[in-house]
Design an enzyme around this catalytic site. Structure first.
Site, PDB file in Angstrom:
ATOM      1  N   GLU A  76       0.849  -1.187   0.000  1.00 22.52           N
ATOM      2  CA  GLU A  76       0.000   0.000   0.000  1.00 22.52           C
ATOM      3  C   GLU A  76       0.890   1.244   0.000  1.00 22.52           C
ATOM      4  OE1 GLU A  76      -3.730   1.789   2.629  1.00 22.52           O
ATOM      5  OE2 GLU A  76      -2.163   0.675   3.659  1.00 22.52           O
ATOM      6  N   CYS A  91      -5.116  -3.184   2.871  1.00 20.43           N
ATOM      7  CA  CYS A  91      -4.881  -2.885   4.278  1.00 20.43           C
ATOM      8  C   CYS A  91      -6.123  -3.088   5.166  1.00 20.43           C
ATOM      9  CB  CYS A  91      -4.312  -1.476   4.421  1.00 20.43           C
ATOM     10  SG  CYS A  91      -3.444  -1.181   5.991  1.00 20.43           S
ATOM     11  N   LYS A 103      -9.545   1.448  -2.491  1.00 19.19           N
ATOM     12  CA  LYS A 103      -9.767   0.919  -1.142  1.00 19.19           C
ATOM     13  C   LYS A 103     -11.175   1.249  -0.650  1.00 19.19           C
ATOM     14  CE  LYS A 103      -7.495   1.139   3.406  1.00 19.19           C
ATOM     15  NZ  LYS A 103      -6.354   1.782   4.120  1.00 19.19           N
TER      16      LYS A 103
END
Length: 275
Positions: free
Chosen positions: A40, A154, A113
């Site tokens: 990330e 994440c 995300k």
């Protein structure tokens, strides 16, 4: 087939990070890897949002993305560029976007995300991703030489419904690029990644940021490759560098035949609440 993981300590200079990424692509290809996975925020880690804003570009203008595409084409290797901070197309906020790039340098898939990390930690650290970043709007799977890849980033790791959707859509491999903090990493990183792999009988690759960054933050590291039985095939510890592991698609078939959890999934009916 071999998968490579680039564990990074990305800094505040995108061009320096781009050079690290291009070098990683070259090393992964030289080592016989079919595909490279990066963390990330591979292109920029900078908690100073005013300074960072001057280095965050549109997808079309982003120099890190261009460098990785060029390197992938030069060396004929696929890359999952874990994510970049980019200027959004429909919102004043940025997006945290991952890319799957093929061996010709073409972008095969994009993923923004979905879940944003807003929290005040007991250590005094305060994170408000939603102040600067807009959430994504959908899940993504993409065909790759290693199998059908489901994309996450994440904090998405904590939401099993996303991974159920990815594996219901055919994913046999999951990728979770991350920049986990040290306290949450030490407590939850390994157990959550192994759980996501075990639940669906898939390979999982999690490329991570590691170490002390220029902006003052510290990340947990321990990039992992996990097999469908939950066995850790690779743990890269706390230092930056390149690791390589084997991915065997037949292992997915074998494990799913032993524990056919996906075949046994059922739609969950309304919950009866008894008081």
């Amino acid at each position: 087939m071999k998968a490579a993981i680039l564990q990074m300590t990305s800094g505040i200079d995108p061009l320096a990070n781009a050079r690290t990424l291009a070098d990683g692509v070259a090393q992964a290809a030289a080592g016989g890897a079919t595909m490279l996975f990066t963390p990330e925020m591979s292109g920029l880690v900078d908690r100073d949002r005013e300074r960072a804003a001057g280095n965050i570009m549109t997808e079309t203008d982003d120099r890190v993305l261009a460098a990785v595409r060029e390197a992938a084409a030069k060396h004929g290797i696929w890359v999952h560029l874990g994510s970049l901070a980019l200027r959004g197309e429909t919102d004043d906020r940025f997006v945290n976007r991952g890319f799957v790039i093929d061996g010709n340098g073409a972008i095969r898939a994009r993923y923004d995300k979905l879940h944003l990390f807003d929290v005040d930690l007991p250590t005094g650290e305060r994170w408000r991703e939603s102040d600067a970043y807009a959430p994504g709007t959908g899940a993504v799977v993409v065909a790759t030489p290693l199998g059908t890849l489901g994309l996450a980033i994440c904090y998405d790791l904590r939401f099993p419904d996303l991974f159920r959707a990815l594996t219901d859509a055919g994913a046999t491999l999951l990728s979770v690029p991350a920049a986990f903090t040290r306290p949450t990493g030490a407590a939850h990183w390994h157990v959550l990644l192994r759980a996501r792999a075990i639940e669906a009988g898939v390979h999982l690759i999690a490329a991570a940021q590691a170490g002390e960054h220029e902006d003052g933050r510290a990340t947990y590291g321990h990039s992992l490759a996990v097999d469908p039985w939950g066995e850790v095939l690779l743990d890269m510890g706390e230092g930056a560098g390149l690791g390589v592991t084997e991915i065997d698609p037949a292992r997915v078939v074998e494990v799913r035949s032993r524990v056919p959890a996906i075949a046994h999934r059922r739609a969950i009916p309304a919950v009866e609440v008894v008081r």
